[in-house]
Design an enzyme around this catalytic site. Structure first.
Site, mmCIF file in Angstrom:
data_model
loop_
_atom_site.group_PDB
_atom_site.id
_atom_site.type_symbol
_atom_site.label_atom_id
_atom_site.label_comp_id
_atom_site.label_asym_id
_atom_site.label_seq_id
_atom_site.Cartn_x
_atom_site.Cartn_y
_atom_site.Cartn_z
ATOM 1 N N HIS A 59 55.708 10.089 38.950
ATOM 2 C CA HIS A 59 57.034 10.233 38.341
ATOM 3 C C HIS A 59 58.028 10.959 39.257
ATOM 4 C CE1 HIS A 59 54.216 9.790 34.987
ATOM 5 N NE2 HIS A 59 55.205 9.434 34.213
ATOM 6 N N HIS A 191 57.152 4.134 24.556
ATOM 7 C CA HIS A 191 58.077 5.264 24.544
ATOM 8 C C HIS A 191 59.259 5.013 25.472
ATOM 9 C CE1 HIS A 191 55.401 6.366 27.925
ATOM 10 N NE2 HIS A 191 56.117 7.419 28.260
HETATM 11 C C1 DHB Z 1 56.900 12.111 28.184
HETATM 12 C C2 DHB Z 1 56.144 10.940 28.371
HETATM 13 C C3 DHB Z 1 55.805 10.519 29.643
HETATM 14 O O1 DHB Z 1 55.109 9.371 29.917
HETATM 15 C C4 DHB Z 1 56.145 11.288 30.756
HETATM 16 O O2 DHB Z 1 55.719 10.875 31.969
HETATM 17 C C5 DHB Z 1 56.885 12.444 30.600
HETATM 18 C C6 DHB Z 1 57.272 12.860 29.308
HETATM 19 C C7 DHB Z 1 57.270 12.587 26.831
HETATM 20 O O3 DHB Z 1 57.074 11.864 25.845
HETATM 21 O O4 DHB Z 1 57.766 13.718 26.722
HETATM 22 FE FE FE Z 2 54.926 8.964 32.090
#
Ligand code: DHB
Ligand code: FE
Length: 281
Positions: A59, A191
């Site tokens: 990330h 998400h």
């Molecule tokens: C969140 C989800 C993720 O996949 C990530 O890499 C960072 C944060 C979250 O839901 O807060």
């Molecule tokens: Fe993530």
């Protein structure tokens, strides 16, 4: 030859790191999430893999946006974590398996995957949290991180990720070693963290996707990566890791896969959390 024992898939969310550090696993918010893991830990305790190949997406800790490999395979003796800015404790380094790393790299390049090789790799929460969830104490396995880009467009197609997973599985099974290997997928499920659809979750799709890994493993390859973003959110497309993991286990009639355990809970942070453990029968 090495033995591929199965695959594990889990969501990764930085807040999990804080919940673990604060011992909040039994609090009402966290319990439905953490309760998914003990049956998987028990299976791992019986199976005792030596090495895990970790499909995950970086990330921004190791790959900043100016250099973004579509697929990267790491070949380091040790992998360090570092502060990503989420406020979670930095985890201790994890040992690599150089022999398996180079075997994977040689196999993948021979099969015409134009991967990036990384002899140094900082691993972020997507690599460290699954290890903490599956092995809460000292990490008993060595790792080979395989990073798949899901953060900067254009993303690889689901079809290509599936092919990568198949090739990784074939490489593991052809590794001249007595070791037991498992494959981890880190990411998803649906998400979206930002933009107009922030908070978007698609439970129906997530459940269908989890079922498909058993009934029709290549089902999700019918969708383009952009369609997967549409269906699961900008970050939900991390479920490509699950596809790579499933493909690595093999889909031939001679390669049956058995479900050990699964869990699905909405939400932790902004994410629909999924957990699945699949055994090579
Ligand atoms: C969140 C989800 C993720 O996949 C990530 O890499 C960072 C944060 C979250 O839901 O807060
Ligand atoms: Fe993530």
């Amino acid at each position: 030859m090495a033995q591929l024992i199965g695959g594990l898939a889990t969501s990764h969310i930085p807040a999990i790191g804080n919940a673990i550090a604060r011992g909040q696993q039994q609090e009402p918010y966290w319990k439905p999430f953490f309760d998914g893991y003990p049956p998987v830990r028990q299976w791992l305790g019986e199976q005792r893999p030596d090495v895990v190949v970790v499909f995950y997406n970086d990330h921004g800790l190791n790959f900043v946006l100016d250099k973004m490999p579509t697929f990267a395979v790491a070949a380091a003796a040790q992998y360090h974590n570092a502060d990503e800015g989420w406020g979670i404790p930095t985890t201790e380094p994890v040992n690599g398996d150089l022999d398996l790393s180079w075997h994977l790299i040689n196999h993948l390049v021979a099969k015409e995957f134009d991967i990036t090789t990384c002899q140094e790799m900082l691993v972020d929460h997507a690599c460290t949290l699954p290890l903490k969830l599956f092995w809460p104490g000292d990490c008993p396995v060595t790792i080979v991180p395989v990073a798949i880009n899901t953060v900067q467009f254009p993303l690889p197609s689901a079809k290509r990720v599936f092919a990568l997973g198949e090739a990784v599985g074939n490489a593991i099974r052809s590794w001249d070693s007595t070791k037991k290997v498992a494959v981890i997928a880190s990411g998803g499920l649906s998400h979206q963290l930002d933009g107009e659809r922030a908070g978007f979750i698609n439970k129906a799709f997530d459940l269908q996707f989890m079922d498909s890994l058993l009934n029709e493993p290549a089902w999700a390859t019918q969708f383009s990566s952009l369609e997967l973003v549409e269906k699961t959110g900008t970050q939900g497309v991390e479920l490509l890791m699950w596809l790579a993991m499933r493909a690595a286990l093999g889909t031939a009639p001679t390669q049956p896969v058995r479900e050990v355990h699964r869990n699905y809970h909405i939400p932790i942070s902004n994410t629909a959390t999924g957990l699945m453990a699949l055994a090579c029968a």
